[in-house]
Write an enzyme that holds these catalytic residues in place. Structure first.
Site, PDB file in Angstrom:
ATOM      1  N   ARG A 157      22.672  30.306  47.849  1.00  0.00           N
ATOM      2  CA  ARG A 157      22.122  29.043  48.349  1.00  0.00           C
ATOM      3  C   ARG A 157      20.706  29.273  48.879  1.00  0.00           C
ATOM      4  NH1 ARG A 157      27.682  28.692  48.797  1.00  0.00           N
ATOM      5  NH2 ARG A 157      28.408  26.948  47.500  1.00  0.00           N
ATOM      6  N   ASP A 186      26.171  31.550  42.523  1.00  0.00           N
ATOM      7  CA  ASP A 186      26.757  30.245  42.812  1.00  0.00           C
ATOM      8  C   ASP A 186      25.949  29.203  42.047  1.00  0.00           C
ATOM      9  OD1 ASP A 186      28.220  28.080  44.285  1.00  0.00           O
ATOM     10  OD2 ASP A 186      28.827  29.782  45.506  1.00  0.00           O
ATOM     11  N   HIS A 274      31.808  27.126  40.534  1.00  0.00           N
ATOM     12  CA  HIS A 274      30.558  27.549  41.178  1.00  0.00           C
ATOM     13  C   HIS A 274      29.666  28.329  40.211  1.00  0.00           C
ATOM     14  CE1 HIS A 274      31.412  26.299  45.337  1.00  0.00           C
ATOM     15  NE2 HIS A 274      32.668  26.596  45.064  1.00  0.00           N
ATOM     16  N   GLU A 334      37.593  26.425  44.704  1.00  0.00           N
ATOM     17  CA  GLU A 334      37.007  25.089  44.540  1.00  0.00           C
ATOM     18  C   GLU A 334      36.682  24.792  43.075  1.00  0.00           C
ATOM     19  OE1 GLU A 334      34.984  24.506  48.940  1.00  0.00           O
ATOM     20  OE2 GLU A 334      33.719  25.242  47.314  1.00  0.00           O
ATOM     21  N   TYR A 427      34.074  31.218  59.871  1.00  0.00           N
ATOM     22  CA  TYR A 427      32.929  30.668  59.146  1.00  0.00           C
ATOM     23  C   TYR A 427      31.753  30.505  60.108  1.00  0.00           C
ATOM     24  CZ  TYR A 427      34.992  29.997  54.563  1.00  0.00           C
ATOM     25  OH  TYR A 427      35.518  30.222  53.313  1.00  0.00           O
ATOM     26  N   GLU A 468      23.778  27.278  52.836  1.00  0.00           N
ATOM     27  CA  GLU A 468      23.171  26.010  52.424  1.00  0.00           C
ATOM     28  C   GLU A 468      22.088  25.564  53.400  1.00  0.00           C
ATOM     29  OE1 GLU A 468      26.382  26.652  52.369  1.00  0.00           O
ATOM     30  OE2 GLU A 468      27.446  25.638  50.736  1.00  0.00           O
TER      31      GLU A 468
END
Length: 749
Positions: A157, A186, A274, A334, A427, A468
């Site tokens: 990111r 990613d 991703h 995901e 996280y 991000e």
């Protein structure tokens, strides 16, 4: 018993207490298994001889020799490495006497961690040249509880160059982490050179600024940590592009450097999802031959085409040659599996392999890649989505989805090794507040419903940081420190109480300063965000010991030239006060705001027949804000004793409402503290008091209200957007300590 004997015993007890307290207050992080305080001190200097007769402690001996070169003068003494094969891997014994330090270990890793303990004892002097180290005489027996003590970093990111990663490795080693999980690819960028597919870095490593960059640039107008470094831009075909990548030579060098610091680097190439950094260049990798965003995530690669496996195997063959680690992380999280529906190749695969659904297509891909990893001499790690559709008995699961609480038990029942990284605790891209550090410290890697026999499958845990909204080295360090120190103690495994850890943290801040780390200062306390007063009040700021606080009374952002806080601030009018801690180098921490409004008491209401409890309503639907909650979506009502959610099978996203009356036991100013993940709103007397609405990680908002003794209409609205929730409400009366609301605080009529 004589007075002399009583005095002697009392003195001995005091000595024992002093030694115990001294051992606790040494500031070593993570805390060793046992510490015994001895008499005297050892002076480590340029004249200290290093003795490694067996030459098996190479990385530890090299580390201490490099440190010795920076010292001058001193006494002639020695540091001796000895071997005891009975010690477990990574265990060590450290004995410091005035004339000699003895480090005993069974292998080079145990000896290396002993050297890190010496550096911790040296404190700030470990990072200064020429100074000698004066080390207290001690005897330490130590070993980690968990074999996996990791930190994950997403470099896709936002990119972090190879020079910075060397410093990053140094910091992991200093706090005894032994795994670096390197998230290399990613949707936003491909960061590792693959010689078979040079386009992946020639083009896939570069992009135009996206919406995440725009958010960072907006924040950078008031916080320079959000600035995107110019060194990560370059002109390509006349356009300014952001990105970067690591050559294979750089990767090899960093892997070697990390090994010399006791750290194994585990690469992650995330697929089948991703993968947009690759599918933009090779659209034939997807099921439809196009690249688009599906319902939730980007189009994954198609596991129903042989060309996909040819592509993946070429990549992982090169990756396996670069990383000596026994592991490769496949990701497999995901995944937008809906893109595999109604695809002829996928229908044919399902028929041929007897697959029942698209979850089993995902499992087919993971298991096939695992077989290929085995052919390369590697083991597969995947995020906990690899459970979907069935997991192979040899895969290692990385648990992160706290909203799937059964995942660790499911994996342990099948005998799969587990690495714990639950988002609620691990996280570190989650924004911080006054609870964040204690939350990390409360993390129990062998919890989560595992019984004693199942706990053996837990290898350990790690902190994860996704970037991000972390565009710079300064912002990365701010998000990592000091939470990373709490995680180091959790994973080493000899935790104490949080108060003791906090005292040790006070010693560590000067060490972080010496390492030039842009850590987050401790929160300022003693006030709510929105405060009220009757005639006048005092703002008494609770700051960490030795912290320098500057403040303003006109609502402007404080600078180092603003007044220094030395005594409580007198309040006799409506105003806004802002305050911040400033470091010795002038660095400013977070700005804390205290709004003050003059007010009167709010009258209580009369109730004819008050009964204990609150009225509860449940809405199993996704809402972005509490004002969107619709009574038409309500599926359950109940009476709760306090703030509880009495729903066994909760939806992935839902909202709740608690209504009733709060009982004010006496006239006074009440402070309410509302912490939630995601949004929440507290209403008292039918007016919004605390607004903590929106989709966000767990954060706290607070406000005060002056209440007359008696009953006051109460309403608490809450949103859970998915991913695990937090909902906590505390209050205090006047200067009393805050406490959680309980059944005695609420009634209904």
């Amino acid at each position: 018993m004589s007075i002399k004997k009583i005095s002697a015993l009392f003195g001995f007890a005091l000595l024992l207490t002093a030694k115990f307290n001294f051992a606790q207050e040494l500031g070593i992080l993570p805390q060793p298994e046992s510490v015994k305080v001895l008499q005297g001190k050892f002076v480590f200097s340029g004249n200290t001889a290093i003795v490694d007769k067996e030459s098996i402690f190479s990385i530890a001996a090299q580390e201490i020799k490099l440190l010795k070169k920076n010292r001058t003068g001193g006494l002639s003494n020695q540091l001796v490495f000895t071997r005891d094969a009975s010690l477990k891997p990574e265990a060590y014994r450290l004995k410091i006497l005035p004339e000699q330090i003895t480090i005993t270990a069974s292998n080079k890793l145990g000896a290396f961690w002993a050297v890190q303990t010496l550096k911790q004892l040296a404190g700030t002097n470990a990072f200064k040249t020429k100074n000698t180290w004066v080390l207290p005489a001690l005897e330490i027996n130590d070993q980690p509880k968990f074999s996996w003590r990791g930190v994950h970093l997403d470099v896709s990111r936002h990119f972090f160059d190879i020079d910075y990663l060397h410093r990053f490795i140094d910091r992991l080693a200093f706090y005894k982490f032994n795994k670096f999980h390197w998230h290399l690819t990613d949707d936003q960028g491909w960061r590792i050179e693959i010689k078979k597919y040079p386009e992946l870095t020639a083009k896939g490593a570069w992009r135009k600024l996206n919406n995440q960059d725009s958010a960072c640039l907006k924040l950078a107008t008031t916080n320079p940590d959000y600035r995107i470094p110019e060194k990560h831009f370059k002109m390509i075909d006349g356009e300014k592009m952001y990105g970067g990548f690591y050559t294979q030579e750089q990767v090899k060098e960093l892997v070697s450097y990390a090994a010399g610091k006791g750290i194994e680097i585990i690469p992650e190439i995330d697929m089948p999802g991703h993968m947009q950094a690759a599918t933009r260049l090779f659209p034939w990798l997807t099921s439809t031959g196009s690249v688009q965003k599906e319902k939730n995530f980007t189009d994954p690669v198609c596991p129903c085409k042989e060309t996909t496996f040819e592509f993946a195997e070429h990549i992982f063959k090169e990756v396996a040659q670069l990383f000596p680690s026994k592991y490769i992380h496949l990701g497999a999280d995901e995944v937008e599996k809906s893109s595999w529906k109604n695809i002829p190749e996928c229908e044919a695969l399902m028929k041929h392999e007897n697959l029942k659904n698209i979850d089993e297509i995902q499992s087919y891909f993971v298991k096939r890649m695992e077989k290929y990893f085995h052919s390369l001499g590697k083991e597969l790690i995947g995020w906990d989505e690899i459970l979907d559709g069935g997991i192979s008995p040899t895969a290692t699961l990385m648990y992160w989805r706290t909203w799937v609480p059964t995942a660790p038990k499911h994996a342990a029942e099948k005998g799969n090794p587990i690495i714990m990284t639950p988002g609620e605790y691990c996280y570190f891209d989650a924004q911080q507040d006054s609870h964040s550090l204690q939350k990390v410290y409360s993390f129990n890697p062998v919890g989560f419903g595992l019984n004693e026999s199942e706990q053996q499958y837990v290898l350990g845990g790690q902190a994860n940081i996704w970037t991000e909204y972390i565009p710079s080295e300064q912002r990365l360090e701010y998000m990592l420190f000091p939470r990373m120190l709490a995680m180091s103690e959790v994973l080493w495994g000899h935790q104490q109480d949080f108060k003791t850890f906090s005292r040790k943290m006070d010693r560590q801040f000067t060490v972080l300063d010496a390492m030039r780390i842009n850590y987050r200062f401790t929160d300022l306390k003693g006030f709510a965000e929105n405060n009220v007063f009757l005639k006048s009040a005092y703002l008494n700021i609770e700051a960490p010991k030795n912290a320098v606080v500057h403040y303003t009374t006109d609502g402007s952002t404080p600078k180092i030239s603003a007044p220094k806080y030395t005594k409580p601030i007198y309040i006799d009018k409506t105003q806004t006060i802002k305050a911040a801690i400033f470091g010795a180098d002038g660095r400013m921490g977070d700005v804390f705001t205290a709004n003050y409004v003059q007010t009167g008491y709010v009258d209580a209401v009369s109730l004819k027949n008050p009964k204990p409890g609150l009225n509860f309503s449940y809405y199993p639907k996704f809402y972005k804000a509490v004002n969107l909650i619709s009574e038409a979506d309500k599926t359950k009502t109940a009476t709760t004793a306090a703030i509880e959610i009495p729903v066994e099978d909760k939806a992935g996203s839902f909202a709740t409402r608690h209504q009733g009356y709060f009982y004010a036991a006496e006239d006074g100013i009440y402070s309410f503290f509302l912490r939630s993940d995601d949004g929440s709103v507290l209403k008292i007397q039918n007016k919004t008091l605390v607004d903590n609405d929106g989709m966000h990680f767990a954060i706290e908002k607070s406000a005060q209200i002056a209440l007359k003794k008696g009953y006051h209409p109460f309403e608490l609205l809450f949103l859970e957007g998915g991913g695990g929730y937090t909902l906590q409400l505390e209050y205090s009366l006047g200067a009393s300590k805050r406490k959680a609301v309980s059944a005695s605080d609420f009634v209904i009529e």
